[in-house]
Scaffold this active site. Structure first.
Site, PDB file in Angstrom:
ATOM      1  N   HIS A 196       0.858  -1.188   0.000  1.00  0.00           N
ATOM      2  CA  HIS A 196       0.000   0.000   0.000  1.00  0.00           C
ATOM      3  C   HIS A 196       0.896   1.240   0.000  1.00  0.00           C
ATOM      4  O   HIS A 196       0.782   2.108   0.864  1.00  0.00           O
ATOM      5  CB  HIS A 196      -0.953  -0.016   1.191  1.00  0.00           C
ATOM      6  CG  HIS A 196      -2.022  -1.063   1.064  1.00  0.00           C
ATOM      7  ND1 HIS A 196      -3.189  -0.851   0.354  1.00  0.00           N
ATOM      8  CD2 HIS A 196      -2.076  -2.340   1.515  1.00  0.00           C
ATOM      9  CE1 HIS A 196      -3.921  -1.954   0.391  1.00  0.00           C
ATOM     10  NE2 HIS A 196      -3.279  -2.881   1.084  1.00  0.00           N
ATOM     11  N   ASP A 249      -5.717 -15.374  -7.936  1.00  0.00           N
ATOM     12  CA  ASP A 249      -7.167 -15.582  -8.007  1.00  0.00           C
ATOM     13  C   ASP A 249      -7.758 -15.253  -9.371  1.00  0.00           C
ATOM     14  O   ASP A 249      -8.968 -15.375  -9.562  1.00  0.00           O
ATOM     15  CB  ASP A 249      -7.871 -14.761  -6.929  1.00  0.00           C
ATOM     16  CG  ASP A 249      -7.825 -13.257  -7.190  1.00  0.00           C
ATOM     17  OD1 ASP A 249      -6.935 -12.811  -7.959  1.00  0.00           O
ATOM     18  OD2 ASP A 249      -8.661 -12.530  -6.623  1.00  0.00           O
ATOM     19  N   GLY A 250      -6.931 -14.818 -10.328  1.00  0.00           N
ATOM     20  CA  GLY A 250      -7.441 -14.481 -11.644  1.00  0.00           C
ATOM     21  C   GLY A 250      -7.992 -13.078 -11.754  1.00  0.00           C
ATOM     22  O   GLY A 250      -8.401 -12.665 -12.842  1.00  0.00           O
ATOM     23  N   HIS A 252      -6.666 -10.241  -9.267  1.00  0.00           N
ATOM     24  CA  HIS A 252      -5.705  -9.265  -8.750  1.00  0.00           C
ATOM     25  C   HIS A 252      -4.459  -9.117  -9.613  1.00  0.00           C
ATOM     26  O   HIS A 252      -3.839  -8.049  -9.615  1.00  0.00           O
ATOM     27  CB  HIS A 252      -5.288  -9.650  -7.319  1.00  0.00           C
ATOM     28  CG  HIS A 252      -6.287  -9.252  -6.284  1.00  0.00           C
ATOM     29  ND1 HIS A 252      -7.458  -9.938  -6.070  1.00  0.00           N
ATOM     30  CD2 HIS A 252      -6.283  -8.219  -5.395  1.00  0.00           C
ATOM     31  CE1 HIS A 252      -8.140  -9.358  -5.088  1.00  0.00           C
ATOM     32  NE2 HIS A 252      -7.453  -8.317  -4.667  1.00  0.00           N
ATOM     33  N   ASP A 276      -5.251 -13.653   0.846  1.00  0.00           N
ATOM     34  CA  ASP A 276      -5.886 -12.340   1.075  1.00  0.00           C
ATOM     35  C   ASP A 276      -7.399 -12.534   1.251  1.00  0.00           C
ATOM     36  O   ASP A 276      -8.207 -11.730   0.799  1.00  0.00           O
ATOM     37  CB  ASP A 276      -5.587 -11.380  -0.079  1.00  0.00           C
ATOM     38  CG  ASP A 276      -5.861  -9.917   0.295  1.00  0.00           C
ATOM     39  OD1 ASP A 276      -5.842  -9.601   1.497  1.00  0.00           O
ATOM     40  OD2 ASP A 276      -6.113  -9.102  -0.614  1.00  0.00           O
TER      41      ASP A 276
END
Length: 393
Positions: A196, A249-250, A252, A276
């Site tokens: 972040h 996850d496809g 992110h 996550d």
């Protein structure tokens, strides 16, 4: 050698190599030895797991916000942490760090107390805590509450050094913590991860030189790679000491970006898989509240009302499958990315991430399609297929 039992299986992955028709000998929750099935001691209770299944080291998840309908920020207590751990256990996570994101000080303190209690009581599946924030960058806040984000102070460092936990992962923005602060934290054993963050390559590299050890969800919520300004992504791939968590996850990370990163990463540190995960992981229900804002699941994508990605409904077994199918990662390497590499990042690899003598008896049984068929933590477990119809990415 006082043995309790043995698990015999058609194929086994030690963390280093595949072995056919072997058995794992267990004693008081730990692995005593790995032997060919023909060399099993006589008279020992043996569970035959079948010729077509694969036994692998338990998965280690460094970033788990929730699961089973529970969000750790909303339930920062022992019951909340254990509900999340029990959910992710069904999907192969035998060690995890419940993750508490940017929030007020009081619930954060309760979360730390809960994890301290879980470890003192040796509750299965809990290995420490991940504090993601509040020392982040507002410009790269993602789904974090902007009004609670702030720079790190020296008093914050003092407080973090008094948490009383052996395994603390702390995500900070490189521009909101000084190298001196990062060095103090790192020298005390806290695992500092950069995330972040809108930091330049130079600022991020200085943080790594000061002791920062990892990158929180590579590519997401950070300064991107450019040919004149490599950003945090460039520092992550170019600095050999930075371990990089990756959300497979496809949604992110584009598969091509992941494949490039896997080829480009400078060692010895590596990329590893994280979930996550949020409350919908391993659970029905398509909405929940995060810091007072609604998050909605559509398909397997979780977003705030403004479209911002807000975590995942991912589980570690699904991440392994995606790494193999979309990232072109060989199965052995994908399994290392889910077990050995995160264990190394968290300095738990003396105890987890391998099926080898002396290691904890944390094991996962996989079908030929890499679906979880059974899970053991400290030698305790059983064949336990995932509930039909409950799936992650």
């Amino acid at each position: 050698m006082m043995l309790d039992s043995a698990l015999r299986v058609g194929r086994l992955f030690t963390g280093e190599q595949f072995l056919d028709d072997h058995a794992v000998l267990l004693s008081q929750g730990r692995i005593e030895d790995v032997v060919p099935a023909a060399q099993l001691p006589s008279g020992l209770p043996v569970e035959d797991l079948g010729p077509d299944l694969l036994l692998v080291p338990g998965f280690v998840d460094a970033q788990v916000n929730g699961g089973g309908g529970v969000l750790f920020n909303e339930a920062p207590d022992l019951a909340g942490a254990m509900a999340i751990a029990e959910t992710h256990r069904r999907f192969g996570a035998t060690a995890m760090l419940p993750t508490f994101i940017t929030d007020a000080d009081a619930p954060r303190a309760r979360a730390v107390v809960a994890i301290r209690q879980a470890l003192a009581e040796r509750r299965p599946g809990i290995a420490g805590i991940h504090l993601e924030g509040p020392f982040l960058c507002r410009a790269r806040k993602g789904a974090h509450a902007a009004d609670l984000i702030r720079p790190m102070s020296d008093a914050d460092v003092d407080s973090l050094l008094e948490l009383g936990l052996d395994t603390v992962l702390l995500t900070v923005a490189a521009e909101n913590a000084t190298p001196k602060q990062i060095r103090r934290l790192s020298d005390a054993g806290i695992i500092v991860s950069l995330g972040h963050s809108d930091a330049s390559y130079e600022i991020a590299s200085a943080a790594a030189d000061a002791g920062a050890r990892g990158i929180t969800h590579l590519f997401n919520a950070m300064s991107q790679f450019g040919h004149r300004g490599p950003g945090l992504v460039g520092a992550a791939l170019d600095h050999g000491a930075l371990w990089c968590g990756l959300i497979a996850d496809g949604h992110h990370v584009h598969a091509a970006a992941a494949r490039v990163a896997l080829r480009a990463k400078k060692g010895p540190a590596r990329l590893f898989l994280i979930s996550d995960a949020m409350p919908p992981a391993g659970a029905p229900g398509d909405t929940f509240t995060l810091s007072g804002r609604r998050v909605t699941r559509k398909g397997s994508r979780l977003t705030l009302d403004d479209g911002t990605l807000a975590g995942c409904d991912l589980t570690m077994d699904a991440a392994v499958r995606h790494a193999v199918s979309a990232f072109d990662v060989p199965l052995g390497e994908a399994l290392r990315m889910a077990s050995l590499y995160p264990a190394m990042f968290l300095r738990l690899d003396h105890d987890r991430g391998r099926i080898a003598p002396g290691y904890c008896g944390d094991l996962v049984l996989l079908s030929p399609k890499l679906q979880v068929e059974g899970v053991w933590i400290a030698g305790q477990g059983r064949r336990e297929p995932r509930a039909p119809g409950v799936s992650a990415a």
